[in-house]
Design an enzyme around this catalytic site. Structure first.
Site, PDB file in Angstrom:
ATOM      1  N   ARG A 124       0.846  -1.174  -0.027  1.00 37.42           N
ATOM      2  CA  ARG A 124       0.172   0.000  -0.044  1.00 37.42           C
ATOM      3  C   ARG A 124       0.977   1.147  -0.129  1.00 37.42           C
ATOM      4  O   ARG A 124       0.477   2.247  -0.524  1.00 37.42           O
ATOM      5  CB  ARG A 124      -0.850   0.156   1.205  1.00 37.42           C
ATOM      6  CG  ARG A 124      -1.901  -1.143   1.151  1.00 37.42           C
ATOM      7  CD  ARG A 124      -2.945  -0.754   2.431  1.00 37.42           C
ATOM      8  NE  ARG A 124      -4.059  -2.069   2.369  1.00 37.42           N
ATOM      9  CZ  ARG A 124      -4.858  -1.940   1.502  1.00 37.42           C
ATOM     10  NH1 ARG A 124      -5.391  -1.008   0.829  1.00 37.42           N
ATOM     11  NH2 ARG A 124      -5.774  -2.881   1.823  1.00 37.42           N
ATOM     12  N   SER A 174       7.159   3.690  16.379  1.00 37.83           N
ATOM     13  CA  SER A 174       8.489   4.066  15.315  1.00 37.83           C
ATOM     14  C   SER A 174       8.229   4.697  13.909  1.00 37.83           C
ATOM     15  O   SER A 174       8.987   5.545  13.534  1.00 37.83           O
ATOM     16  CB  SER A 174       9.308   2.679  15.233  1.00 37.83           C
ATOM     17  OG  SER A 174       9.643   2.216  16.782  1.00 37.83           O
ATOM     18  N   LYS A 182      14.136 -10.248  18.439  1.00 32.00           N
ATOM     19  CA  LYS A 182      15.380 -10.021  18.721  1.00 32.00           C
ATOM     20  C   LYS A 182      16.558 -10.778  18.853  1.00 32.00           C
ATOM     21  O   LYS A 182      17.502 -10.344  18.479  1.00 32.00           O
ATOM     22  CB  LYS A 182      15.159  -8.943  20.108  1.00 32.00           C
ATOM     23  CG  LYS A 182      14.213  -7.713  19.581  1.00 32.00           C
ATOM     24  CD  LYS A 182      14.469  -6.931  20.899  1.00 32.00           C
ATOM     25  CE  LYS A 182      13.691  -5.692  20.786  1.00 32.00           C
ATOM     26  NZ  LYS A 182      13.563  -4.775  22.088  1.00 32.00           N
ATOM     27  N   ASP A 188      18.800  -0.377  22.599  1.00 27.44           N
ATOM     28  CA  ASP A 188      17.944  -0.666  23.667  1.00 27.44           C
ATOM     29  C   ASP A 188      18.998  -0.147  24.729  1.00 27.44           C
ATOM     30  O   ASP A 188      18.677   0.569  25.894  1.00 27.44           O
ATOM     31  CB  ASP A 188      17.484  -1.809  23.877  1.00 27.44           C
ATOM     32  CG  ASP A 188      16.281  -1.860  22.890  1.00 27.44           C
ATOM     33  OD1 ASP A 188      15.665  -0.898  22.576  1.00 27.44           O
ATOM     34  OD2 ASP A 188      15.621  -3.258  22.823  1.00 27.44           O
TER      35      ASP A 188
HETATM   36  P1  NAP Z   1      10.289 -10.250  27.371  1.00 25.32           P
HETATM   37  O1  NAP Z   1      11.553 -10.907  27.010  1.00 25.32           O
HETATM   38  O2  NAP Z   1       8.909 -11.131  27.150  1.00 25.32           O
HETATM   39  O3  NAP Z   1      10.401 -10.428  29.126  1.00 25.32           O
HETATM   40  C1  NAP Z   1       9.494  -9.873  29.971  1.00 25.32           C
HETATM   41  C2  NAP Z   1       9.670 -10.373  31.372  1.00 25.32           C
HETATM   42  O4  NAP Z   1       8.642  -9.847  32.369  1.00 25.32           O
HETATM   43  C3  NAP Z   1      10.047 -11.886  31.585  1.00 25.32           C
HETATM   44  O5  NAP Z   1      11.040 -11.677  32.597  1.00 25.32           O
HETATM   45  C4  NAP Z   1       8.777 -12.205  32.200  1.00 25.32           C
HETATM   46  O6  NAP Z   1       8.741 -13.096  33.417  1.00 25.32           O
HETATM   47  C5  NAP Z   1       8.356 -10.955  33.022  1.00 25.32           C
HETATM   48  N1  NAP Z   1       6.923 -10.804  33.345  1.00 25.32           N
HETATM   49  C6  NAP Z   1       5.909 -10.910  32.438  1.00 25.32           C
HETATM   50  N2  NAP Z   1       4.850 -10.749  33.111  1.00 25.32           N
HETATM   51  C7  NAP Z   1       5.029 -10.475  34.376  1.00 25.32           C
HETATM   52  C8  NAP Z   1       4.160 -10.416  35.622  1.00 25.32           C
HETATM   53  N3  NAP Z   1       2.630 -10.556  35.554  1.00 25.32           N
HETATM   54  N4  NAP Z   1       4.909 -10.361  36.817  1.00 25.32           N
HETATM   55  C9  NAP Z   1       6.150 -10.363  36.750  1.00 25.32           C
HETATM   56  N5  NAP Z   1       6.945 -10.518  35.932  1.00 25.32           N
HETATM   57  C10 NAP Z   1       6.352 -10.768  34.492  1.00 25.32           C
HETATM   58  O7  NAP Z   1       9.895  -9.007  27.007  1.00 25.32           O
HETATM   59  P2  NAP Z   1      11.035  -7.819  26.630  1.00 25.32           P
HETATM   60  O8  NAP Z   1      11.274  -7.604  25.302  1.00 25.32           O
HETATM   61  O9  NAP Z   1      12.037  -7.815  27.854  1.00 25.32           O
HETATM   62  O10 NAP Z   1       9.842  -6.420  27.084  1.00 25.32           O
HETATM   63  C11 NAP Z   1       9.493  -6.132  28.339  1.00 25.32           C
HETATM   64  C12 NAP Z   1       8.874  -4.875  28.172  1.00 25.32           C
HETATM   65  O11 NAP Z   1       9.578  -3.912  27.798  1.00 25.32           O
HETATM   66  C13 NAP Z   1       7.545  -4.770  27.209  1.00 25.32           C
HETATM   67  O12 NAP Z   1       6.550  -3.988  27.744  1.00 25.32           O
HETATM   68  C14 NAP Z   1       8.350  -3.993  26.050  1.00 25.32           C
HETATM   69  O13 NAP Z   1       7.148  -3.196  25.551  1.00 25.32           O
HETATM   70  C15 NAP Z   1       9.118  -3.038  26.933  1.00 25.32           C
HETATM   71  N6  NAP Z   1      10.252  -2.412  26.181  1.00 25.32           N
HETATM   72  C16 NAP Z   1      10.262  -1.039  26.171  1.00 25.32           C
HETATM   73  C17 NAP Z   1      11.047  -0.411  25.001  1.00 25.32           C
HETATM   74  C18 NAP Z   1      11.142   0.872  25.149  1.00 25.32           C
HETATM   75  O14 NAP Z   1      11.737   1.646  24.096  1.00 25.32           O
HETATM   76  N7  NAP Z   1      10.417   1.851  26.023  1.00 25.32           N
HETATM   77  C19 NAP Z   1      12.199  -1.126  24.672  1.00 25.32           C
HETATM   78  C20 NAP Z   1      12.065  -2.534  25.082  1.00 25.32           C
HETATM   79  C21 NAP Z   1      11.074  -3.203  25.730  1.00 25.32           C
HETATM   80  P3  NAP Z   1       8.748 -14.612  33.158  1.00 25.32           P
HETATM   81  O15 NAP Z   1      10.033 -14.931  32.549  1.00 25.32           O
HETATM   82  O16 NAP Z   1       8.412 -15.453  34.368  1.00 25.32           O
HETATM   83  O17 NAP Z   1       7.469 -14.954  32.137  1.00 25.32           O
END
Ligand code: NAP
Length: 511
Positions: free
Chosen positions: A192, A251, A305, A341
Site C-alpha cells: 500500500r 516507530s 530480537k 536498547d
Molecule cells: P520479554 O523478553 O518477554 O520479558 C518479559 C519479562 O517480564 C520476563 O522476565 C517475564 O517473566 C516478566 N513478566 C511478564 N509478566 C509478568 C508479571 N505479570 N509479573 C512479573 N513478571 C512478569 O519482554 P521484553 O522484550 O523484555 O519487553 C518487556 C517490556 O519492555 C515490554 O513491555 C516492552 O514493550 C518494553 N520495552 C520497552 C522499550 C522502550 O523503548 N521503552 C524497549 C524494549 C522493551 P517470566 O520469564 O516469568 O515470564
C-alpha cells in the site's frame, strides 16, 4: 520494487459512508488529502440504484476524479443490488458522470453487453482469503478483458505474499498496462505504501480510522503525512520495523518525521514478519532477495530480537553481550546487528543522576532486562534482579553475575532506582496493574518503567505519589530510535521532532 519514477496522483480515498449526505461531506473532506475518490455505492443505505439522477446529485460538484463502485456481495459488497441494476448504473454513470467505474472480472461479460466506455473501465479481481499460487494466470485472464485499468487485490497471509504483487506490477509496466495491485491485511502493508512507486496506478486509503473498506488500509493522512507516499520512488532508501505485531508501533511516525525533517529520501515501514529466516532470504540478502529495493536496515522487535542474530554477518560488541539485536544496518551488502536498547535505556536515567555505585533493582529477566542490566553494569551501578520466577531468572543472574530476589522483597531492599522491564501495566496487557505494591516505592528515589503506552503507567503513578522521580518508557523509545536514525543515516537525529511525533501518536491512541 523495480522501475519507474515518482508518482504524483496516487492516493485514492475510499468513501464508505451510509448516507448520501455523509458521502458528499466525506468527498469534500477527502479533497484536501486525496488525489482521487472511490465512491462505494454499495455502502449507501438511502440510495436508489435504479435512478441515475441520484448519482448525479452525489458527484455533480466533484473536485477530484471519481471511481464509482458497487461491489457484488460475493466480492465484498455491503448490500445486495441486482446485477443488471448495479452494472447499468456503473456503466451509464461512468459514461456521463464519473471518471471510472470498477466492475468485477466475474461480471465483465454482462457489463460488456451494456457497451461501457473502455477508457473509463476498471476490471477487478479480489481474493479475501489468500494470495493464490496461480496469481499470474489470474493476471493473464483478467488482462484479456479490454479496459483502461486492471486491478488485483488479494489477501496477504505473510509478508512474502506481497512479492507476488510487486512482480505483477513489474510485469504490467513491462507490458505497458495500467495496473492497480495490492495486498490486503497487515502483512501486505508495504504494497500500500510502495505500490505507487512500483507502478500501481493508485493506492486506496480510508478517510479516517474505522472507515476502511478493506483490512490493512491506511488513512489518507497516514499515506500523505507519515509515509509521504508521493515522494517515494525506486530511489528511496527503505528502512522499517520487523516484528509481530507491528501495526501499532510508534516507530514509523518518529522515523518518517525525522527523515522528512532531515530532507532525506528515506521511508520507514511497519513490516509484519512471522518467519525471520524467510524474510532475510527473500527480502534482505542481496544474493537471494526477490525485491529490488534500497534496503538500508531495520528495527527488530518482539519476538525476533534473538532470532535475527543467526542471519547477520557481524554483531557489535554490546549486542553480542546482551545476546539480542534491535537494529540491523546493511552496509556494502553486509548485515550488521546493533542493540540501541542499551544506550537508549541509559540516556533518560543519566539525565537524572550518575549511576556509578548506585543500587538499582531491575524487575523482570527478559530481553529488555538484559539490555538494562548491561548498561547499568557498564556504568558500575550495583544491580539486582527482582522476578516472579527465580528458577527462570537464574540463567540471566549468573550470566551477569548479579543477585536475584523475589519481586515481593523489593520494598525491604536498599534499592535506590527501580526499573520495570516487564510488560505489566501495558495497554491491552494488564493496563491497571503494577508489578509491585505501592509500599515498595517508599524508600526509593527513581522509578523507571520501560512500558511506554500508557505514558504514565500505574507503576509510575504510584511511584510519583510516593515521592519518587519518574521516567516513562517513552523516553527510552525516543532515545533508542534516535540512535537507530544515526546508525542508518550518519546524521544527528532531530530528537525533539521524534519526541513530538511519539507523544502525538500516543496521545491520539489514548483518545
Ligand atoms: P520479554 O523478553 O518477554 O520479558 C518479559 C519479562 O517480564 C520476563 O522476565 C517475564 O517473566 C516478566 N513478566 C511478564 N509478566 C509478568 C508479571 N505479570 N509479573 C512479573 N513478571 C512478569 O519482554 P521484553 O522484550 O523484555 O519487553 C518487556 C517490556 O519492555 C515490554 O513491555 C516492552 O514493550 C518494553 N520495552 C520497552 C522499550 C522502550 O523503548 N521503552 C524497549 C524494549 C522493551 P517470566 O520469564 O516469568 O515470564
Amino acid at each position: 520494487m523495480c522501475s519507474r519514477s515518482m508518482k504524483n496522483k496516487c492516493i485514492c480515498a475510499v468513501i464508505t459512508e451510509e448516507t448520501s449526505e455523509a458521502a458528499r461531506n466525506a468527498m469534500d473532506r477527502a479533497s484536501s488529502e486525496a488525489d482521487l475518490i472511490e465512491l462505494r455505492l454499495d455502502y449507501l443505505r438511502d440510495f436508489d440504484f435504479a435512478n441515475s439522477e441520484n448519482l448525479r446529485a452525489l458527484i455533480r460538484d466533484k473536485s477530484l476524479p471519481v471511481i464509482i463502485t458497487c461491489r457484488a456481495v460475493s466480492e465484498g459488497g455491503k448490500q445486495h443490488v441486482e446485477d443488471d441494476v448495479r452494472l447499468r448504473l456503473l456503466v451509464e454513470g461512468a459514461r456521463q458522470l464519473a471518471d471510472y467505474c470498477d466492475i468485477e472480472a466475474a461480471h465483465y461479460a454482462q457489463a460488456a453487453k451494456l457497451l461501457p466506455d473502455l477508457s473509463r473501465l476498471i476490471v477487478s479481481y479480489h481474493n479475501f482469503v489468500e494470495t493464490p499460487a496461480d496469481i499470474d494466470a489470474i493476471y493473464d485472464r483478467i488482462t484479456q478483458y479490454a479496459a483502461a485499468i486492471h486491478k488485483i487485490a488479494v489477501r496477504a497471509n505473510s509478508v512474502s505474499d506481497s512479492l507476488s504483487i510487486f512482480r505483477l506490477l513489474d510485469r504490467a509496466q513491462t507490458e505497458g498496462r495500467k495496473l492497480i495491485a495490492l495486498s490486503m491485511q497487515e502483512p501486505g502493508l508495504i504494497t500500500r505504501v510502495l505500490g505507487p512507486a512500483a507502478g500501481s496506478f493508485l493506492t486506496y486509503a480510508s478517510i479516517g480510522q474505522g472507515r476502511e473498506s478493506a483490512p490493512g488500509q491506511l488513512t489518507c493522512e497516514q499515506l500523505r503525512n507519515i509515509y509521504h507516499v508521493h515522494r517515494i520512488s525506486r530511489e528511496t532508501t527503505i528502512t522499517g520495523i520487523i516484528g509481530q505485531p507491528v501495526a501499532h508501533s510508534a516507530s514509523p511516525v518518529m522515523h518518517n518525521r525525522a527523515f522528512a525533517a532531515a530532507g532525506l529520501d528515506y521511508v520507514y515501514l511497519p513490516i509484519e514478519v512471522n518467519d525471520v529466516e524467510e524474510f532475510f532470504t527473500r527480502f534482505v540478502k542481496t544474493s537471494s532477495r526477490e525485491i529490488e529495493w534500497r534496503m538500508r536496515g531495520f528495527s527488530v522487535t518482539i519476538p525476533h530480537k534473538i532470532a535475527v542474530t543467526r542471519f547477520l554477518d557481524e554483531i557489535d560488541a554490546t549486542a553480542a553481550s546482551v545476546g539480542a539485536v534491535n537494529t540491523v544496518v546493511i552496509s556494502d551488502d553486509k548485515l550488521i546487528g546493533y542493540n540501541t536498547d542499551v544506550e537508549g535505556a541509559m540516556k533518560p536515567l543519566e539525565r537524572l543522576c550518575a549511576l556509578e555505585g548506585v543500587s538499582c533493582g531491575v524487575i523482570g529477566a527478559g530481553g529488555a532486562a538484559r539490555a538494562v542490566a548491561h548498561g547499568l553494569i557498564a556504568r558500575n551501578a550495583r544491580v539486582s534482579l527482582f522476578v516472579r520466577d527465580m528458577m527462570k531468572a537464574s540463567a540471566m543472574a549468573s550470566a551477569f553475575s548479579i543477585p536475584v530476589f523475589p519481586i515481593e522483597s523489593l520494598g525491604a531492599s536498599d534499592i535506590q532506582i527501580v526499573i520495570n522491564t516487564t510488560p505489566v501495566g501495558m495497554k491491552g496487557y494488564s493496563e491497571d496493574s503494577s508489578p509491585v505494591s505501592r509500599e515498595a516505592f517508599r524508600n526509593l528515589q527513581i522509578a523507571y518503567d520501560l512500558v511506554y503506552n500508557p505514558i504514565e503507567t500505574r507503576f509510575l503513578k504510584e511511584a510519583r505519589e510516593e515521592g519518587c522521580q519518574i521516567i516513562s518508557g517513552i523516553e527510552m523509545l525516543i532515545a533508542q530510535a534516535a540512535l537507530q536514525f544515526e546508525l542508518w543515516t550518519g546524521r544527528r537525529p532531530p530528537v525533539d521532532l521524534m519526541r513530538a511525533a511519539a507523544f502525538e501518536k500516543l496521545a491520539a491512541e489514548a483518545m
